[in-house]
Design a protein around this motif. Structure first.
Motif, PDB file in Angstrom:
ATOM      1  N   LYS A  96     101.260   3.935  75.184  1.00  0.00           N
ATOM      2  CA  LYS A  96     102.237   4.874  74.621  1.00  0.00           C
ATOM      3  C   LYS A  96     102.726   5.849  75.684  1.00  0.00           C
ATOM      4  O   LYS A  96     103.930   6.136  75.780  1.00  0.00           O
ATOM      5  CB  LYS A  96     101.623   5.648  73.447  1.00  0.00           C
ATOM      6  N   GLN A 100     106.544   6.045  77.072  1.00  0.00           N
ATOM      7  CA  GLN A 100     107.266   7.313  76.987  1.00  0.00           C
ATOM      8  C   GLN A 100     107.795   7.737  78.351  1.00  0.00           C
ATOM      9  O   GLN A 100     108.931   8.216  78.481  1.00  0.00           O
ATOM     10  CB  GLN A 100     106.359   8.400  76.409  1.00  0.00           C
ATOM     11  N   GLU A 185     107.913   0.107  69.924  1.00  0.00           N
ATOM     12  CA  GLU A 185     106.932  -0.336  68.926  1.00  0.00           C
ATOM     13  C   GLU A 185     106.481  -1.767  69.201  1.00  0.00           C
ATOM     14  O   GLU A 185     105.293  -2.086  69.103  1.00  0.00           O
ATOM     15  CB  GLU A 185     107.540  -0.239  67.526  1.00  0.00           C
ATOM     16  N   GLN A 188     104.080  -1.857  72.202  1.00  0.00           N
ATOM     17  CA  GLN A 188     102.749  -1.393  71.808  1.00  0.00           C
ATOM     18  C   GLN A 188     102.000  -2.471  71.047  1.00  0.00           C
ATOM     19  O   GLN A 188     100.808  -2.717  71.295  1.00  0.00           O
ATOM     20  CB  GLN A 188     102.874  -0.134  70.957  1.00  0.00           C
TER      21      GLN A 188
END
Length: 200
Positions: A96, A100, A185, A188
């Protein structure tokens, strides 16, 4: 940083030289963020209002400038202080944070991706060729080292890196047409799937 520029920066008026270098790096980052062709040393010098001659004392070529302007160069770990020992929690936190970072610096990342695809020797020194993210993911996978062995942890970290990052983001958004939150998403989910598949 080249040895010539390092020697120059470490002699005489080092604070002023550090400010000059920082100004050139900041200008390069701003120019990259705007998009278009990667900025040259001359472009950064003009934006920072520094002479070209002075700029070349710090950065002998475009690649040296862009490497310095690339984000994440000082990052040692992507884990929070309270990461714990659960491998899934750790890898999800690291992935994550990595995604980011990529999203926040997408233009810089795209620029570095383009340059890293060039076949010349200098491209091998660019951040995307150094495997830093693999080391971050190995750090996150540390609790599995006894089960998977060093080679197994490295292989899994490489697999996870292949599923996330600027390369995956470019394909998922530019080719597959996903929105960036959807792409994040999916990356991940892919990382977790790889982890679960590899566990004994």
């Amino acid at each position: 940083m080249s040895s010539v520029s390092t020697q120059y920066e470490q002699t005489g008026r080092t604070r002023q030289k550090a400010r000059t270098r920082d100004a050139l790096v900041a200008a390069a980052r701003e120019l990259v963020t705007r998009g278009g062709s990667p900025p040259t040393v001359e472009d950064a010098a003009a934006a920072a209002r520094i002479s070209r001659t002075t700029a070349y004392r710090y950065f002998p070529n475009q690649k040296a400038l862009l490497v310095a302007a690339h984000p994440e160069t000082e990052t040692k770990s992507l884990l929070p202080p309270d990461a714990g020992d659960d491998p899934e929690d750790r890898i999800l936190s690291a992935v994550k944070a990595f995604i980011q970072l990529v999203l926040e610096t997408e233009q810089q990342q795209r620029t570095m991706l383009r340059l890293s695809l060039e076949p010349d020797a200098a491209a091998r020194e660019l951040p995307l060729r150094r495997g830093r993210a693999i080391a971050w993911f190995e750090d996150a996978l540390e609790p599995l080292r006894q089960q998977l062995t060093d080679a197994g942890v490295h292989r899994l970290a490489v697999a996870i890196r292949s599923a996330v990052g600027i390369e995956s983001l470019v394909w998922l958004t530019d080719v597959a047409g996903l929105a960036r939150d959807e792409a994040a998403e999916l990356m991940q989910s892919s990382a977790l799937a790889l982890l679960r598949h590899s566990r004994p």
